[in-house]
Write an enzyme that holds these catalytic residues in place. Structure first.
Site, short mmCIF file in Angstrom:
data_model
loop_
_atom_site.label_atom_id
_atom_site.label_comp_id
_atom_site.label_asym_id
_atom_site.label_seq_id
_atom_site.Cartn_x
_atom_site.Cartn_y
_atom_site.Cartn_z
N ASP A 21 2.29 27.36 59.75
CA ASP A 21 2.58 28.27 58.64
C ASP A 21 1.50 28.61 57.99
O ASP A 21 0.29 27.93 57.88
CB ASP A 21 3.56 27.54 57.55
N GLY A 24 0.39 34.84 58.07
CA GLY A 24 0.46 35.93 57.51
C GLY A 24 -0.48 36.06 56.27
O GLY A 24 -1.13 36.97 56.10
N HIS A 38 -1.70 36.01 63.17
CA HIS A 38 -0.86 35.16 64.36
C HIS A 38 -2.06 34.78 65.46
O HIS A 38 -2.29 34.06 66.28
CB HIS A 38 0.26 35.94 64.91
N SER A 66 11.25 30.91 65.26
CA SER A 66 12.51 30.46 64.86
C SER A 66 13.57 31.16 65.18
O SER A 66 13.20 32.51 65.43
CB SER A 66 12.43 30.07 63.50
N THR A 67 14.74 30.92 64.99
CA THR A 67 15.85 31.88 65.36
C THR A 67 15.90 32.94 64.08
O THR A 67 16.41 34.00 64.41
CB THR A 67 17.28 31.09 65.57
N GLU A 68 15.40 32.47 62.86
CA GLU A 68 15.46 33.45 61.83
C GLU A 68 14.32 34.43 61.97
O GLU A 68 14.16 35.32 61.29
CB GLU A 68 15.20 32.33 60.68
N ARG A 72 12.29 39.44 61.08
CA ARG A 72 10.80 40.03 60.54
C ARG A 72 11.00 41.34 61.08
O ARG A 72 11.43 41.72 61.93
CB ARG A 72 9.80 39.23 61.38
N LEU A 132 -0.87 15.10 77.95
CA LEU A 132 -0.09 15.58 76.86
C LEU A 132 1.14 16.40 77.22
O LEU A 132 0.81 17.08 78.12
CB LEU A 132 -0.84 16.25 76.01
N ARG A 189 2.90 19.93 58.01
CA ARG A 189 3.40 21.35 57.74
C ARG A 189 2.11 21.92 57.18
O ARG A 189 1.66 21.16 56.23
CB ARG A 189 4.50 21.62 56.97
N ARG A 195 8.66 22.48 52.97
CA ARG A 195 10.03 22.87 53.37
C ARG A 195 9.98 22.28 54.96
O ARG A 195 9.07 22.24 55.48
CB ARG A 195 10.43 24.23 53.25
N SER A 197 12.53 24.04 57.15
CA SER A 197 12.82 25.36 57.42
C SER A 197 13.44 25.19 58.84
O SER A 197 13.13 25.69 59.86
CB SER A 197 11.54 26.19 57.89
C1 FPP Z 1 3.93 31.22 60.67
O1 FPP Z 1 3.27 31.78 59.67
C2 FPP Z 1 3.87 31.37 62.13
C3 FPP Z 1 4.54 31.94 63.14
C4 FPP Z 1 6.11 32.41 62.64
C5 FPP Z 1 4.23 32.25 64.43
C6 FPP Z 1 3.55 31.26 64.89
C7 FPP Z 1 2.68 31.70 66.05
C8 FPP Z 1 1.33 31.57 66.36
C9 FPP Z 1 0.74 30.46 65.96
C10 FPP Z 1 0.73 32.31 67.36
C11 FPP Z 1 1.44 32.04 68.99
C12 FPP Z 1 1.79 30.66 69.43
C13 FPP Z 1 1.55 29.79 70.56
C14 FPP Z 1 2.09 28.81 70.64
C15 FPP Z 1 0.60 30.94 71.58
P1 FPP Z 1 3.65 32.86 58.76
O2 FPP Z 1 3.55 34.39 59.57
O3 FPP Z 1 5.17 32.79 58.28
O4 FPP Z 1 2.74 32.83 57.79
P2 FPP Z 1 2.95 33.22 56.18
O5 FPP Z 1 3.92 32.16 55.61
O6 FPP Z 1 1.77 33.09 55.35
O7 FPP Z 1 3.84 34.64 56.04
#
Ligand code: FPP
Length: 247
Positions: A21, A24, A38, A66-68, A72, A132, A189, A195, A197
């Site tokens: 997490d 963003g 990302h 996630s499904t949620e 976005r 792994l 996390r 959370r 989530s």
């Molecule tokens: C949460 O941060 C992150 C995600 C929903 C996406 C995770 C994806 C990656 C790390 C890249 C691709 C993954 C792989 C396995 C190649 P957020 O966007 O919710 O952050 P915020 O809470 O600051 O908005």
């Protein structure tokens, strides 16, 4: 002393799961678009996977979509799907070289066809690897998984004449996406949020929880090592008393 040397190799978590997490916020702090976060999150994935392999962990599960997350903005969802494809392309050789086996949990049939095809090809290619097990949670949510398990149990019990008393934890777990995967010993996390989530709700019943303020794109193997060092200081009692464990 190197952080890795502080880890007791005889008390490693078999399975670490991570809620990645803060992508963003990391990007916004730098005045950039969320997708920049990302993209940099992929670097954190790479280093964490390498660190987990180096330590000899058996399973690393990453909550990638996630499904949620479909809720976005379309632009972000599309960019995440594209990033998955480019990451699979760029990481294939390293995963194979490091003996990593790729697995997924979640409703992957609900992913775009090209993403699903790429994933399946890499799952197949790495299926013989014995190092792994990297489990990507994609189009995953724990409530979806549990409801799906219940539907499949009802459908099977109609066909198979199962006595209701046969339905216990072991029976139920066979209907989860994680049926061949041990429960996480440690759930991490990032980003200072406390959370779950909708992640692995059933499986984390007795997991140790570790929260860090580090935003996911800044997370590196040393952060994983710190989480494991912290984990190794805990006493896991599984409902028993401390005295019982010492016997
Ligand atoms: C949460 O941060 C992150 C995600 C929903 C996406 C995770 C994806 C990656 C790390 C890249 C691709 C993954 C792989 C396995 C190649 P957020 O966007 O919710 O952050 P915020 O809470 O600051 O908005």
């Amino acid at each position: 002393m190197d952080l890795k040397e502080k880890i007791d190799k005889n008390n490693l978590p078999e399975h670490v799961a991570i809620i990645m997490d803060g992508n963003g916020r990391w990007a916004q702090k730098k005045g950039n678009q969320r997708i920049f976060g990302h993209k940099n999150g992929v670097k954190a994935v790479r280093d964490t996977v390498e660190g987990a392999g180096e330590l000899g962990l058996q399973y690393l599960t990453l909550y990638a979509f996630s499904t949620e997350n479909w809720n976005r903005p379309k632009q972000e969802v599309d960019a995440l799907m594209t990033l998955l494809i480019t990451s699979i392309n760029s990481e294939t050789d390293t995963l194979i070289k490091n003996n990593v086996r790729l697995m997924t949990i979640g409703d992957t049939d609900g992913l775009p066809k090209n993403v699903n095809e790429k994933l399946n090809a890499l799952i197949e290619k790495t299926s013989v690897n014995k190092g792994l097990k990297l489990v990507l949670a994609l189009n995953y949510s724990a409530r979806w998984e549990i409801v799906n398990a219940v539907k499949n149990i009802i459908s099977d019990t109609k066909k198979m004449d199962v006595n209701i008393n046969e339905i216990n934890n072991d029976f139920f777990e066979k209907y989860l996406n994680t049926k061949d995967i041990p429960d996480p010993d440690l759930l991490v996390r990032t980003s200072g949020e406390y959370r779950i989530s909708n992640f692995l709700i059933w499986q984390i019943a007795y997991s140790e929880l570790y929260f860090t303020d580090v935003l996911w794109p800044d997370f590196r193997r040393n952060d994983l090592f710190n989480a494991i060092i912290n984990y190794q200081q805990r006493e896991r009692r599984f409902g028993k008393t401390s005295e019982q464990l010492k016997k």
